[in-house]
Design a protein around this motif. Sequence first.
Motif, mmCIF file in Angstrom:
data_model
loop_
_atom_site.group_PDB
_atom_site.id
_atom_site.type_symbol
_atom_site.label_atom_id
_atom_site.label_comp_id
_atom_site.label_asym_id
_atom_site.label_seq_id
_atom_site.Cartn_x
_atom_site.Cartn_y
_atom_site.Cartn_z
ATOM 1 N N PHE A 265 0.846 -1.197 0.000
ATOM 2 C CA PHE A 265 0.000 0.000 0.000
ATOM 3 C C PHE A 265 0.877 1.240 0.000
ATOM 4 C CE2 PHE A 265 0.229 -1.986 4.261
ATOM 5 C CZ PHE A 265 1.130 -1.116 4.836
ATOM 6 N N GLN A 266 0.240 2.379 -0.221
ATOM 7 C CA GLN A 266 0.927 3.669 -0.149
ATOM 8 C C GLN A 266 0.921 4.161 1.300
ATOM 9 O OE1 GLN A 266 1.120 6.699 -2.674
ATOM 10 N NE2 GLN A 266 2.067 5.045 -3.846
ATOM 11 N N GLN A 271 1.698 9.662 7.495
ATOM 12 C CA GLN A 271 2.885 8.804 7.667
ATOM 13 C C GLN A 271 4.092 9.391 6.942
ATOM 14 O OE1 GLN A 271 0.923 5.160 6.296
ATOM 15 N NE2 GLN A 271 1.459 4.138 8.219
ATOM 16 N N GLY A 297 -3.882 1.697 15.100
ATOM 17 C CA GLY A 297 -4.114 1.342 13.701
ATOM 18 C C GLY A 297 -3.769 2.429 12.710
ATOM 19 N N SER A 298 -3.190 3.539 13.192
ATOM 20 C CA SER A 298 -2.890 4.622 12.263
ATOM 21 C C SER A 298 -1.580 4.380 11.510
ATOM 22 C CB SER A 298 -2.845 5.959 13.004
ATOM 23 O OG SER A 298 -1.878 5.911 14.026
ATOM 24 N N GLY A 299 -0.884 3.310 11.872
ATOM 25 C CA GLY A 299 0.329 2.957 11.132
ATOM 26 C C GLY A 299 1.617 3.516 11.718
ATOM 27 N N LYS A 300 1.637 3.638 13.036
ATOM 28 C CA LYS A 300 2.846 4.122 13.708
ATOM 29 C C LYS A 300 3.985 3.124 13.595
ATOM 30 C CE LYS A 300 0.794 4.431 17.706
ATOM 31 N NZ LYS A 300 -0.569 4.073 17.302
ATOM 32 N N THR A 301 3.633 1.849 13.817
ATOM 33 C CA THR A 301 4.681 0.834 13.863
ATOM 34 C C THR A 301 5.444 0.776 12.550
ATOM 35 O OG1 THR A 301 3.203 -0.373 15.308
ATOM 36 C CG2 THR A 301 5.134 -1.544 14.525
ATOM 37 N N LEU A 302 4.715 0.937 11.477
ATOM 38 C CA LEU A 302 5.361 0.897 10.174
ATOM 39 C C LEU A 302 6.343 2.057 10.016
ATOM 40 C CD1 LEU A 302 5.614 -0.323 7.394
ATOM 41 C CD2 LEU A 302 3.749 1.152 6.641
ATOM 42 N N ARG A 450 -10.453 1.962 5.860
ATOM 43 C CA ARG A 450 -10.932 1.509 7.165
ATOM 44 C C ARG A 450 -12.357 1.982 7.355
ATOM 45 N NH1 ARG A 450 -6.215 1.158 10.445
ATOM 46 N NH2 ARG A 450 -4.870 -0.118 9.161
HETATM 47 P P1 ADP Z 1 -0.338 1.334 15.007
HETATM 48 O O1 ADP Z 1 1.015 0.888 15.434
HETATM 49 O O2 ADP Z 1 -0.455 2.805 14.841
HETATM 50 O O3 ADP Z 1 -1.430 0.785 15.863
HETATM 51 P P2 ADP Z 1 0.218 -0.313 12.772
HETATM 52 O O4 ADP Z 1 1.490 0.255 12.282
HETATM 53 O O5 ADP Z 1 0.270 -1.555 13.593
HETATM 54 O O6 ADP Z 1 -0.610 0.773 13.567
HETATM 55 O O7 ADP Z 1 -0.727 -0.502 11.536
HETATM 56 C C1 ADP Z 1 -1.965 -1.152 11.640
HETATM 57 C C2 ADP Z 1 -2.235 -1.937 10.387
HETATM 58 O O8 ADP Z 1 -2.371 -1.070 9.265
HETATM 59 C C3 ADP Z 1 -1.092 -2.854 10.057
HETATM 60 O O9 ADP Z 1 -1.655 -4.061 9.618
HETATM 61 C C4 ADP Z 1 -0.344 -2.134 8.946
HETATM 62 O O10 ADP Z 1 0.302 -3.031 8.068
HETATM 63 C C5 ADP Z 1 -1.462 -1.404 8.232
HETATM 64 N N1 ADP Z 1 -1.022 -0.162 7.588
HETATM 65 C C6 ADP Z 1 -0.093 0.697 8.034
HETATM 66 N N2 ADP Z 1 0.028 1.749 7.190
HETATM 67 C C7 ADP Z 1 -0.863 1.562 6.190
HETATM 68 C C8 ADP Z 1 -1.204 2.302 5.007
HETATM 69 N N3 ADP Z 1 -0.618 3.437 4.703
HETATM 70 N N4 ADP Z 1 -2.162 1.778 4.209
HETATM 71 C C9 ADP Z 1 -2.761 0.623 4.507
HETATM 72 N N5 ADP Z 1 -2.479 -0.120 5.596
HETATM 73 C C10 ADP Z 1 -1.538 0.318 6.436
#
Ligand code: ADP
Length: 698
Positions: A265-266, A271, A297-302, A450
């Motif tokens: 995904f983008q 992010q 779920g906002s994608g912090k870990t990534l 989402r």
């Molecule tokens: P957080 O740590 O903020 O709770 P995560 O990094 O665990 O969130 O991300 C939650 C889910 O969303 C993971 O499955 C991740 O792979 C997915 N994700 C992260 N960034 C994106 C994005 N830009 N588009 C789609 N899915 C994403």
Amino acid sequence: MTLDTNIQFLSGVGPRRAALFLKESGISTIGDLLSYYPYRYIDRSRFYAIRETHPDLGFVQLRGRFTGMSLQGEARKKRLTLVFTDGKDNMEVVFFQGIKWIQDRIKLQTEYVLFGKVSVFNQTINMVHPEVEPPFADPIKGVASMQALYSSTEALRNNGISQKLLSRLQADAILQVEGGFCETLPDSLLTRLKLMSKIAALKNIHFPQNSQMLLEAQRRLKFEELFYIQLGLLKQKSLRLSSTEGQRLTRIGEHFNHCYHQLPFQLTNAQKRVLKEIRHDVGNGKQMNRLLQGDVGSGKTLVALLGALIAIDNGFQACMMAPTEILAQQHFASISKLTAGSPTSVGILTGSTKRSDRKKLFQSLSDGSLHLLIGTHALIEEGVQFRNLGFVVIDEQHRFGVDQRARLWSKNQTPPHILVMTATPIPRTLAMTLYGDLDVSVIDELPPGRQAIKSLHFNDSQRLRVFGFMNEQIKKGRQVYVVYPLIKESEKMDYKNLEDGYLSITRAFPSPEFFTSVVHGQQKSENKAFDMKLFIDGKTHIMVATSVIEVGVDVPNASVMVIESAERFGLSQLHQLRGRVGRGAAQSYCIFMTGHKMTKEARQRIELLCSSNDGFEIAEADLRLRGPGDLEGTQQSGLAFDLKIANLAQDGQLLELARKEVVSILDRDPLLQNNQHSLLKHRLQQLQKDAVDYSRIS
Ligand code: ADP
Ligand code: MG
């Protein structure tokens, strides 16, 4: 006498009361006493008529005469009842203690002023234990019409430390120190911001001349409090930036690129923005200390992973610390997937890592062949030696004590860059105070696609409907959480509720058609992990848990969250719990179960949650409703949080002003070395004398 003089030397205190003051209210010096600010004021120029009063008014003042007196009851259960009239209506005034004293002194048919709270008894208004004074006799306050009220304790009251005495001591303290008083803010600041002098502020906070002067006194004292907190935090930051060098991480290489180009995904714009902020921080030769906030779920870990990969591309190692074993496992699993087929080597270390694995891990850490280590607290143990640690990620930081963070910091000679992540959004004012020396990034956007969680409120009598709904969802292949509150004071009861709930659920959802996991803090950790794993693997349909259910646990197929006794949780906590669902593609639901009767505040909380999914909006509301001391994350944060007069929920503007002034001072003189700033430097040192040393902490 000075501000440092012990209060025992004030007349009427002495060593015994001084000890009591220290124990009950932390007051030891005259300075402490003077900054023991009133919690409210009452207008003593106003007299109420009996018929105007009601219990919600709090303290009121009445003028009139006693017309009768009678003694009831025996021995210890004696009670003196007086009839009081204001000329129009009558009211009973009751004393249970000090009866003889009252009997001896009160004269019937003579005018008195009563001061106290009315209550309702047998449907009529009465007053218990008011202060009784002759009219106009007011030796302490002179002409002041506003009387300060101080918070007190039973022990203080029982030892004769009344509101009256507190007032008198304040008056005496001011008199004693007034002559040699030193101002605590620079004159130039006072003039420019139109702030009153400290001594005038102290006089007016305890004995307001009028309401305007009181407001000005409050403004001055609040400003000062916020100003010195910001000065302490931001000076710390300048010190860190000027004395520690950071690894300069400018290269983007195969580790980053491999992962980045493989993403299905983008990145969201938020992010991308945060990633840019991180790249800037780690590339400028200074050490990064950044707080990353964003809803679950906002994608912090990534984003954190990508940051770590940049460090790895520059020849460093990275680590990511999670608060629980399960979370560490989840991070390990998802990061292993994201880095599959790339040259990045990832390891995991937790309390349950086997000895033999541990040995291998330590070897690869010290020879540098392991790039990224994910783990729990085990990461900060002595034996864990990195070859060259350059980047540290701390997830859900409020679960870690400050000293634990400090230990990570010291894992390398040159301190690593630090990224702290939290899914508990913190209002800006709070972030500025709690994490004032960190830079703050916010991911305020969820990945596309989402579906917003639908939130609903049901009461206990509608439980069958809720069961029906759960059944429907399970039939669709979904999984369900049922969460019970666990609050320290009533742990036993709470576990009973959980057990009863578990029973009723297994009755309504019997095996072999349905399977239910149960997870709570009193289980052995093997059992807990076992039940947890069953749910994560989709082998159980329902998970009954206490609110200790792991923050951040990710089961995308779980799409329903039922929160029992939701009225007992705080706003932010409810929002956190709700974040366990809504992680997959299916429409998710959060159901707040409450009793029929709820307080107004509880109803407001539930209504807000049903209408908003925005963590920041909810955090702001939580701060307003509960005050900062109770907000999740602040108690364990390690920072002393007892503001004496400022209120982060209300004084945001003043805080911004204080911060702006501090920034402009430190811009010119980062370490307060100019003579012109010696007052500030000296005062700050004084204030920090007893405080913990936070200088080495992220
Ligand atoms: P957080 O740590 O903020 O709770 P995560 O990094 O665990 O969130 O991300 C939650 C889910 O969303 C993971 O499955 C991740 O792979 C997915 N994700 C992260 N960034 C994106 C994005 N830009 N588009 C789609 N899915 C994403
Ligand atoms: Mg997370």
